[in-house]
Design an enzyme around this catalytic site. Sequence first.
Site: not given
Ligand code: GRF
Length: 209
Positions: A23, A118, A150
């Site tokens: 991400n 999430h 939050t």
């Molecule tokens: C993602 O699925 C995110 O939604 C969750 O943890 C994972 C992290 O993946 N909170 P990355 O480290 O961004 O590849």
Amino acid sequence: MKSVTGAEMSARLGVLISGRGSNLQAIIDAIQAGRLDAEISIVISNCASAAGLERARSAGILTKVLDHRDHKNKESYDHALTSELLEYDIGLVCLAGFMKIVGPKMLRAFPNAILNVHPSLLPSFPGLEPQRQACDYGVKFSGATVHVVTEDLDAGPVVLQAVVPVLDDDTPETLASRILVEEHRLYPEAIARVLDGRFRWEGRRYFRD
Ligand code: GRF
């Protein structure tokens, strides 16, 4: 009902990671492609071996490891993390696979200015292993949620969501891959929306102005 109007925010992002950092990469790519008008000022990981740190370094972004195990308690870690983000004059904090709970000091320092992604359609399946929870429950659709952080875990106002089907032969892993494609699209878009300040909340409901 109380209405909160958005205000334009400083586009200096602080991204917090614990692992792979895909991400984070999506945010870097969106900035480089001109789809997101922002700058990542610092990437902080609680884990020195997080692969995402290398992604940040390759993009020329400052990184820092703040290991929670070096702190005697949650309060001290909360203080260290918050001080670091304030020092870099961060406008918006983006949690991207950050596996620690955000503490009260950070929530006070960045009111309505911490986002998380999430991999489920919240409020379904908060917490750990949401893709496994979705498969075990037998839902036919799941997805991704970007929400404001939050004090309640995975329960802040929803900024954007995307839906994906859950297929009969899905495993938590195959479902996670399908959801991840949507996370990568959704997160930069949600950040852009929050940064431009053209929104308001009524209660929990986020509206685009
Ligand atoms: C993602 O699925 C995110 O939604 C969750 O943890 C994972 C992290 O993946 N909170 P990355 O480290 O961004 O590849």
